[in-house]
Design a protein around this motif. Sequence first.
Motif, PDB file in Angstrom:
ATOM      1  N   ILE A 178      43.071  22.078  10.329  1.00  0.00           N
ATOM      2  CA  ILE A 178      42.662  22.699   9.045  1.00  0.00           C
ATOM      3  C   ILE A 178      41.246  22.323   8.590  1.00  0.00           C
ATOM      4  O   ILE A 178      40.825  22.710   7.509  1.00  0.00           O
ATOM      5  CB  ILE A 178      43.627  22.300   7.898  1.00  0.00           C
ATOM      6  N   ALA A 179      40.530  21.559   9.399  1.00  0.00           N
ATOM      7  CA  ALA A 179      39.254  20.987   8.938  1.00  0.00           C
ATOM      8  C   ALA A 179      38.279  22.034   8.396  1.00  0.00           C
ATOM      9  O   ALA A 179      37.512  21.753   7.485  1.00  0.00           O
ATOM     10  CB  ALA A 179      38.591  20.195  10.065  1.00  0.00           C
ATOM     11  N   ASP A 180      38.291  23.237   8.950  1.00  0.00           N
ATOM     12  CA  ASP A 180      37.307  24.245   8.541  1.00  0.00           C
ATOM     13  C   ASP A 180      37.830  25.217   7.484  1.00  0.00           C
ATOM     14  O   ASP A 180      37.166  26.213   7.176  1.00  0.00           O
ATOM     15  CB  ASP A 180      36.806  25.024   9.770  1.00  0.00           C
ATOM     16  N   VAL A 181      39.004  24.933   6.923  1.00  0.00           N
ATOM     17  CA  VAL A 181      39.547  25.834   5.903  1.00  0.00           C
ATOM     18  C   VAL A 181      38.641  25.867   4.668  1.00  0.00           C
ATOM     19  O   VAL A 181      38.356  26.941   4.121  1.00  0.00           O
ATOM     20  CB  VAL A 181      40.995  25.427   5.514  1.00  0.00           C
ATOM     21  N   GLY A 182      38.157  24.714   4.253  1.00  0.00           N
ATOM     22  CA  GLY A 182      37.262  24.668   3.093  1.00  0.00           C
ATOM     23  C   GLY A 182      36.014  25.504   3.313  1.00  0.00           C
ATOM     24  O   GLY A 182      35.583  26.257   2.437  1.00  0.00           O
ATOM     25  N   SER A 183      35.456  25.412   4.506  1.00  0.00           N
ATOM     26  CA  SER A 183      34.258  26.203   4.822  1.00  0.00           C
ATOM     27  C   SER A 183      34.575  27.697   4.855  1.00  0.00           C
ATOM     28  O   SER A 183      33.765  28.520   4.439  1.00  0.00           O
ATOM     29  CB  SER A 183      33.686  25.768   6.173  1.00  0.00           C
ATOM     30  N   LEU A 184      35.761  28.032   5.329  1.00  0.00           N
ATOM     31  CA  LEU A 184      36.164  29.448   5.338  1.00  0.00           C
ATOM     32  C   LEU A 184      36.309  29.967   3.901  1.00  0.00           C
ATOM     33  O   LEU A 184      35.978  31.129   3.624  1.00  0.00           O
ATOM     34  CB  LEU A 184      37.490  29.633   6.096  1.00  0.00           C
ATOM     35  N   GLN A 185      36.769  29.102   2.997  1.00  0.00           N
ATOM     36  CA  GLN A 185      36.873  29.520   1.595  1.00  0.00           C
ATOM     37  C   GLN A 185      35.489  29.823   1.018  1.00  0.00           C
ATOM     38  O   GLN A 185      35.305  30.825   0.334  1.00  0.00           O
ATOM     39  CB  GLN A 185      37.590  28.432   0.784  1.00  0.00           C
ATOM     40  N   TYR A 186      34.521  28.985   1.348  1.00  0.00           N
ATOM     41  CA  TYR A 186      33.145  29.263   0.912  1.00  0.00           C
ATOM     42  C   TYR A 186      32.639  30.567   1.529  1.00  0.00           C
ATOM     43  O   TYR A 186      32.019  31.383   0.856  1.00  0.00           O
ATOM     44  CB  TYR A 186      32.204  28.119   1.308  1.00  0.00           C
ATOM     45  N   ALA A 187      32.911  30.739   2.806  1.00  0.00           N
ATOM     46  CA  ALA A 187      32.460  31.964   3.493  1.00  0.00           C
ATOM     47  C   ALA A 187      33.084  33.200   2.848  1.00  0.00           C
ATOM     48  O   ALA A 187      32.400  34.211   2.626  1.00  0.00           O
ATOM     49  CB  ALA A 187      32.834  31.900   4.978  1.00  0.00           C
ATOM     50  N   SER A 188      34.366  33.100   2.523  1.00  0.00           N
ATOM     51  CA  SER A 188      35.059  34.244   1.908  1.00  0.00           C
ATOM     52  C   SER A 188      34.488  34.551   0.532  1.00  0.00           C
ATOM     53  O   SER A 188      34.366  35.716   0.144  1.00  0.00           O
ATOM     54  CB  SER A 188      36.556  33.951   1.791  1.00  0.00           C
ATOM     55  N   LEU A 189      34.111  33.494  -0.183  1.00  0.00           N
ATOM     56  CA  LEU A 189      33.524  33.685  -1.512  1.00  0.00           C
ATOM     57  C   LEU A 189      32.163  34.380  -1.393  1.00  0.00           C
ATOM     58  O   LEU A 189      31.856  35.317  -2.135  1.00  0.00           O
ATOM     59  CB  LEU A 189      33.376  32.331  -2.220  1.00  0.00           C
TER      60      LEU A 189
END
Length: 242
Positions: free
Chosen positions: A65-76
Amino acid sequence: MEMKIVGFWGAYPEKNEATSCYLLKHDDYSLIIDLGSGALSRLQNYISLDEIDGVVLSHFHHDHIADVGSLQYASLVQKQLGKRTRKLPIYAHQDDKQAFQTLNHQATVGTAYYNGQSIGPFTFNFLKTKHPKPCYAMRIECEFKSIIYTADTAYFKELEDFSRGADLLIAETSFYKGMNGQKAGHMTSEEVGKLAHAAGVKELWLTHLPHFGDLNQLYLEAAEQFSGTIKLAQEGLTWRNN
Ligand SMILES: [Zn+2]
Ligand SMILES: [Zn+2]
């Protein structure tokens, strides 16, 4: 149905590579299965981030799950640019409510998964595995083909029934033959070969690989137990149902 390996290391990524991440596609629908360290970058070799329809997480260990936070930023950012109109669903179990809550964000929404769930063109079934943190193996079906992803687990008998007759078994292989995976909640190459044989699957992929030893040895040890097709994980390795 198409399944592709984006990241395959256990624990941490080797140079320019990623931990657990898989890209599952059918027609124009794309799901990410686990999103480990380094995965968001590697993923863009195969898909543009605004084309992702959802993410399915096996469990809340960093190498998944390490990149989930970055994916949230990308989605935003995509939302702000008008490239994404809906929140991106991130499917996960709710055994750890606090961890599940972190999936809710301005541009993503945590979505609890359940057996028999349809996600796009796929049907998902789940089996709780033997692992230090709650973790679920997945059986994914589409147009009469089936893929099993063991996620992280020690060997246990129910995995055989769960994997029965699958076209592809993607099995975590964290240890070599003769080592003890039970305590850590992981499988050896020998156990993975036995699982593939007992379940009568067509093809076996060895993944979630260790950072020691000669990885080809894992292949040879699994092949002592299973006579079907075996492949050692590498980025870009792809299975198609035709
Ligand atoms: Zn792991
Ligand atoms: Zn784990």
